[in-house]
Each structure stands twice: as structure tokens, then as C-alpha cells.
Enzyme design. Sequence first.
Site, mmCIF file in Angstrom:
data_model
loop_
_atom_site.group_PDB
_atom_site.id
_atom_site.type_symbol
_atom_site.label_atom_id
_atom_site.label_comp_id
_atom_site.label_asym_id
_atom_site.label_seq_id
_atom_site.Cartn_x
_atom_site.Cartn_y
_atom_site.Cartn_z
ATOM 1 N N SER A 318 0.852 -1.185 0.000
ATOM 2 C CA SER A 318 0.000 0.000 0.000
ATOM 3 C C SER A 318 0.891 1.238 0.000
ATOM 4 O O SER A 318 1.654 1.439 -0.936
ATOM 5 C CB SER A 318 -0.953 -0.034 1.206
ATOM 6 O OG SER A 318 -1.853 1.055 1.161
ATOM 7 N N HIS A 345 -2.655 -0.946 -3.368
ATOM 8 C CA HIS A 345 -3.815 -0.091 -3.125
ATOM 9 C C HIS A 345 -3.666 1.197 -3.934
ATOM 10 O O HIS A 345 -2.789 2.020 -3.669
ATOM 11 C CB HIS A 345 -3.936 0.261 -1.639
ATOM 12 C CG HIS A 345 -4.195 -0.931 -0.767
ATOM 13 N ND1 HIS A 345 -3.914 -0.941 0.579
ATOM 14 C CD2 HIS A 345 -4.713 -2.157 -1.046
ATOM 15 C CE1 HIS A 345 -4.253 -2.106 1.097
ATOM 16 N NE2 HIS A 345 -4.737 -2.866 0.130
ATOM 17 N N ASP A 442 -4.299 -5.056 5.842
ATOM 18 C CA ASP A 442 -4.824 -5.854 4.735
ATOM 19 C C ASP A 442 -3.859 -6.984 4.379
ATOM 20 O O ASP A 442 -2.677 -6.760 4.150
ATOM 21 C CB ASP A 442 -5.053 -4.948 3.513
ATOM 22 C CG ASP A 442 -5.728 -5.680 2.360
ATOM 23 O OD1 ASP A 442 -6.394 -6.699 2.615
ATOM 24 O OD2 ASP A 442 -5.595 -5.211 1.210
#
Length: 500
Positions: A318, A345, A442
Amino acid sequence: MTPYRVLVVDDSGFMRKIVSDLIERDVSFTVVDTAKNGLEAVEKIMKLKPDIVTMDVEMPEMNGLESLKIIMRQYPLPVIMLSGINEEGMRETIMALEAGAFDFIRKPSASSSQDIEAVGEALLRQLHAAVHDSAWGKQKSAAQQPKPGDPAASAASPAADSPPQETAKPPGAADPAASPARTPRPAEPRPKTDAAPPAARPRREDAASPAAPKTPAPAPATPKTGGAASVPAPRPSSTPDKKPASPAAGRPSAAPAFTPAPQTRPEPAPAPARKPAASAPKSEPAAERRPAAGTPAPVSRPLAGGDSIDQIVAVGCSTGGPRALKELLENIPASFPAPIVIVQHMPPKFTHSLAQRLNTLSPLEVVEAQHGMQLRKGTAYIAPGAYHLLIKRTGDGRYMIELSDAPPQNGHKPSVGAMFDSILPLNEVRRHAVIMTGMGSDGAKEMKKLYDSGISTTIAESEETCVVYGMPRSAAELNCVMHLLPLPQIATKLNQVVKS
């Protein structure tokens, strides 16, 4: 608490006002000044020394990318880019992330109050992450701790708190073309990753071990070190000589010096030779990349003869991910005997620009994933923004990409967790899961499920090279990480485990 000081840079006076108002809704921040172009921004940063900057990408006189490169050399600090969605803006945003920007957000539409609100929420989340969770924020907090005491306490505190940082920090000035290297952060203890490993599992590696001999990338096309492939990957203390252009002096930065990777590759010839032929997939119609949910997966590219898949590498990241992916994929050879599926992301359209950029830098073929693509060795597939990337096995033994329009998982779409879940039942192939820099958690729970199922390899990026040590920390705290490694060693480890 004294508010963090923000400089807002944009060539539009109206946008400067919007962004300033959004920032000052949070009492943790104050806008100390604004600038109308990159040149003025550099001058005001040197004069005002703000804690953080928001930077428009496209500006006259000096654009955001040009300004960022100067800032990262002269006064590195967190910079959040504000990007338009036109092709040029997206391309320069990706390059800004490589050059040291903390992260980016899409510029709000001035005509939509709802869009302004959504962008404001995203901007404040990133501001808080930059000043609290990043290398800059933790170094600043550590530096501020002794100030309330007397001078003796101020002098004693750094000595007590930061020996690992001082010994690990490379000397010398940074290469002008490279963004400054991050130094280890002593502010928080490293989570234990070697607690109670099952007897049958590989030993996890402790990033604090003494320096060990460097290990090779087993691929003949990209030899970088000597030694046997069976030797465990070297510890963080042995990494400075892997990227000779990385050292930086001055303020700590969350922006790693990842740009000099080509200098470390003795035999770069395979990549240029391969790229002309590999560029064909990018000409596929854009419409094929965005199927309606539930559409049967078409066979977009037949596998070459003998190109069967017996292992899969899955990578998630991310905040800080574009730089980490650049470092990783530059050091994976074209002959890599497995496909690599990646979730970064990122909003729609930006992932396409990211794939195009990485394809010019990596020996691998790097593409934005399309619904129905067959997995091929030597190819990296990046999940498109707003779609989950899943791997499915067909009845005839092929492995295909499925793009899912399902709701967000772990708060994200695409989600690392959704991708990891999709390879959980594929125990007929060797699976390797990697989590790198990023906010949140995540993929951590899903990596734990993979670990418990007998996955071949789990790797997490260690704290000293993460822009934000969130996702890797979450995985490490679940005791499912076999190899906790600084970023420069992850490609070496993947080459070892995939070719072993």
C-alpha cells in the site's frame, strides 16, 4: 500539542483555499503558508521548514515532480502529491512516488461538494499517517522526547534511545539522482516473528542478526552477489553494499533510495532484448480489462508450449508500494519461473500507469491484469484499481485471473486479503506470499491462513525499509512470517525459494 505545520502548493488559488480549509478542519494541523508553483515551494520549504507538504503535480515554471526531486535532496520531508486524472498527471504521479513522495490523492472536483469531502477525508488520513506512522513521524517524535528536560537529559536521551539507528545509518551524501535512504527507527520494538514456530516449518529470520555473507540471486541473468543459494538471506546490517547509491545524509526520510537499482545489475542486456516482443499485451483493447461482474473468463492468451505453472508468487503493498515494487521487480530476472500477482492499493487508471512504468524498469513483463488472462512465467500482473484480483484454476489445469467487483475486503478494493484467499485452495502449486510497506493490516489474517495451510514461503518487509510499517507488522504479530527482510533482500529471497 503543537500542530504540525503544512505547506500547501498548487497553481490554482481556488484549489489552495480548498485544500487549506480541508487540512485545518483537523486541529492537529495548521497551514503555515501556500505556494503557487514548485520553485516557490522549494524556497518556502527552506525558509519555513514545515513538517509536511501537499504538492500539486502539474504546475507552471516548476512542476511538482521537479520540485520534489530538489526537496528530497536538500530538505527531505513527507510530501503528499495531489494528482489530476489525465494521463500526464498520472504518469508523473507514479514517478513522484518513485522519487520519494509519501503518497498521493486525487485532486477533488471543485464543482462537487461530495467529492471535496471524500478527498478531504483521504487527505487527513494520509497526513496523520505521514506524521505518526512513517519514518519521518517516528524520528520527529523521538527527537522531541528529550526537549522538555534539561540539556543533560536532552543529550542523554538520544544516546540511550538510538544506538541501532546511528550504527545502521550509512555515512556520506546522497546521490543527487536518488531519493534519500530511510534509517532504522528505534521508536518501537520490532514484533517477534520467531515465537513458537511449528517444527516442520522453515525457520523464520531475525532481522537483528549479526551481518552474514551476502547471498546470490540465483538467476543467471541477474547475478548480484556470491555464495550458495542455500545460505539464509543476509540481515539488515549487511545490506548497505547492495545498493551503493542509496546512502543519504541529513534528515531521516521515508523515501528509500530505490532508483539506482540498474547500477547493481551486472548483466542488463536481457531486459532490453525482451521488451519489444513483450509489449504486445499492452495493445489489447481497454474494454477487456473491465468485464461486468460474473462474466465468464475468456482465454485472452494461450500458454506457450511447456509453459505450465507449478508455483505462484502473490505480493501485496500500500503506502510506499510503488517504490517498493520498483525495487523488487528490477531485481527479478526475465527467466523467473513463476508468475507474480500484485495488489497495490491505488485508484482506477493509476494502476495502468503504474504497470506501464514498472514494465520499462523490470526485466519481467509487467501488465495491468485483465479478466481471463492466463498466468505465465516471467510476467507480473498488477490488480486494476476498484477490482479484486483473484486466481482461479480451470478444469484443464490452467491458472486464470478473475477480476471481481465484490465489495471491499479489509476496507480495500483491490484487497491483498482477497488475492491471498484466492490462492488458499491452490495447494497443488507452490505458493509464495509477500507483504510489503503499507498502512493498516490488509492481507495479514489471510497470510496467517496460508501459513497454517502449508504455504511454501511467507515474506514480510522489515520495519527499517518500510515507508509505513503497518501491513507487515500485522502479519509479523500473527507469527506467520517465515522471512522478515529489508526490502533489498526480498528479491534475492524470492529468487532462492522459487528456483530451489
